[in-house]
Scaffold this motif. Structure first.
Motif, mmCIF file in Angstrom:
data_model
loop_
_atom_site.group_PDB
_atom_site.id
_atom_site.type_symbol
_atom_site.label_atom_id
_atom_site.label_comp_id
_atom_site.label_asym_id
_atom_site.label_seq_id
_atom_site.Cartn_x
_atom_site.Cartn_y
_atom_site.Cartn_z
ATOM 1 N N UNK A 12 0.865 -1.181 0.000
ATOM 2 C CA UNK A 12 0.000 0.000 0.000
ATOM 3 C C UNK A 12 0.899 1.228 0.000
ATOM 4 N N UNK A 13 0.839 2.030 -1.055
ATOM 5 C CA UNK A 13 1.675 3.228 -1.110
ATOM 6 C C UNK A 13 0.998 4.378 -0.360
ATOM 7 N N UNK A 14 1.825 5.278 0.157
ATOM 8 C CA UNK A 14 1.287 6.430 0.901
ATOM 9 C C UNK A 14 0.513 6.009 2.132
ATOM 10 N N UNK A 15 0.985 4.939 2.783
ATOM 11 C CA UNK A 15 0.185 4.339 3.864
ATOM 12 C C UNK A 15 0.699 4.660 5.260
ATOM 13 N N UNK A 16 1.609 5.640 5.374
ATOM 14 C CA UNK A 16 2.075 6.006 6.723
ATOM 15 C C UNK A 16 0.990 6.765 7.482
ATOM 16 N N UNK A 17 0.003 7.268 6.757
ATOM 17 C CA UNK A 17 -1.102 7.999 7.404
ATOM 18 C C UNK A 17 -2.346 7.955 6.502
ATOM 19 N N UNK A 18 -3.409 8.552 6.994
ATOM 20 C CA UNK A 18 -4.595 8.821 6.169
ATOM 21 C C UNK A 18 -5.301 7.590 5.628
ATOM 22 N N UNK A 19 -5.823 7.737 4.420
ATOM 23 C CA UNK A 19 -6.588 6.660 3.780
ATOM 24 C C UNK A 19 -5.712 5.412 3.621
ATOM 25 N N UNK A 20 -4.458 5.624 3.249
ATOM 26 C CA UNK A 20 -3.548 4.497 3.039
ATOM 27 C C UNK A 20 -3.363 3.667 4.300
ATOM 28 N N UNK A 21 -3.230 4.350 5.425
ATOM 29 C CA UNK A 21 -3.047 3.619 6.688
ATOM 30 C C UNK A 21 -4.296 2.797 7.015
ATOM 31 N N UNK A 22 -5.466 3.372 6.769
ATOM 32 C CA UNK A 22 -6.718 2.630 7.021
ATOM 33 C C UNK A 22 -6.814 1.398 6.114
ATOM 34 N N UNK A 23 -6.359 1.550 4.878
ATOM 35 C CA UNK A 23 -6.353 0.406 3.945
ATOM 36 C C UNK A 23 -5.397 -0.672 4.468
#
Ligand SMILES: NC(=O)c1ccc[n+]([C@@H]2O[C@H](COP(=O)([O-])OP(=O)(O)OC[C@H]3O[C@@H](n4cnc5c(N)ncnc54)[C@H](O)[C@@H]3O)[C@@H](O)[C@H]2O)c1
Length: 250
Positions: A12-23
């Motif tokens: 999951x790219x961009x997943x350190x925060x936000x929508x990506x982290x929830x994914x």
């Protein structure tokens, strides 16, 4: 989740925060081995997530870094079964009339939001094609159908993502790889919440336009992504799931 191969990586790219982290959280809760791939803070986010998640700092607009990140994911887990292209430049953009956007800013948005998706798909396909299965979910945006003013570069970049999904779905379908898009409406991610009260009026205005009149949380988007990557969505390819609470209907 039968379509998602055993222990192989869910990147999951961009997943350190936000929508990506929830994914990332949703996949991890299903027992998947997640790789968080973000500009910075990836390992910290993976630690926070638990579930044996891995982190790798990467700028998705840099093809060499993307190749290294995907090789790391495959080496650590045995392959790459899911790629979620979530990293994007959006929450840091300022509303700007189209004729005042600088070429530098336009190119920056496209290098991350469009080329980044291409580089990640290319790198993941090297593992998915020989495996004969895989899932790619691209995060676009509901602004594409709304034509939201003040963000021409962003709207154009996300339209490109939705279009790329369709071609990728046709090119990769023969290898058992499904490619779909999730297009979120205005979502209360970390990046949006960092904008503070300045976004409160917009939030209220958009909420009233929805059939489902509440805020959209990152978890709402994660649900659509995990569905598309599951065998429940086994005959969905090249589709665009708009998760905007029913502002856009088809
Ligand atoms: N929040 C919304 O209202 C909304 C609506 C529609 C679509 N989206 C899309 O959803 C995705 C996530 O948005 P969000 O609201 O969670 O944003 P966010 O700003 O909270 O998080 C974005 C993440 O992407 C990472 N990132 C940015 N550039 C990167 C790069 N070059 N390489 C690797 N990682 C990078 C950031 O470090 C950050 O962790 C984006 O693609 C965005 O365009 C968001």
């Amino acid at each position: 989740m039968n379509n998602v191969v055993k222990g192989e990586a869910v990147v999951v790219t961009g997943a350190a925060q936000g929508i990506g982290y929830a994914i990332a959280q949703s996949f991890a809760a299903m027992g998947r081995r997640v790789v968080i791939a973000d500009l910075r803070g990836s390992e910290e986010a993976a630690c926070k997530l638990g579930h044996d998640a891995l982190g790798f700092d990467v700028d998705v607009s840099n093809a060499d870094q993307v190749d290294a990140m995907m090789a790391f994911a495959a080496e650590k887990t045995g392959g790459v079964s899911v790629l979620v292209n979530n990293a994007g430049i959006y929450t840091t953009l300022t509303k700007t009339p189209f004729d005042e956007i600088t070429p530098e800013e336009w190119k920056k948005v496209f290098s991350v939001n469009v080329e980044g998706v291409w580089y990640c798909c290319r790198a993941a396909a090297r593992y998915m094609k020989p495996a004969g299965e895989g899932n790619i979910v691209n995060i676009a945006s509901a602004v594409v159908s709304k034509g939201t003013p003040g963000f021409l570069h962003y709207v154009a970049s996300k339209a490109a993502v939705a279009a790329m999904t369709r071609t990728l779905a046709r090119e990769l379908g023969q290898y058992g790889v499904r490619v779909n898009t999730v297009s979120p409406g205005f979502t209360q991610s970390d990046g949006i919440l960092a904008g503070g009260a300045s976004r409160d009026q917009l939030r209220e205005d958009i909420r009233r336009q929805r059939a489902v009149q509440r805020d959209i949380s990152p978890d709402d988007i994660a649900g659509a992504v995990t569905f598309l990557a599951s065998s429940d969505a086994g005959m969905l390819a090249g589709q665009n799931l708009i998760v905007d609470g029913g502002i856009t209907m088809s």
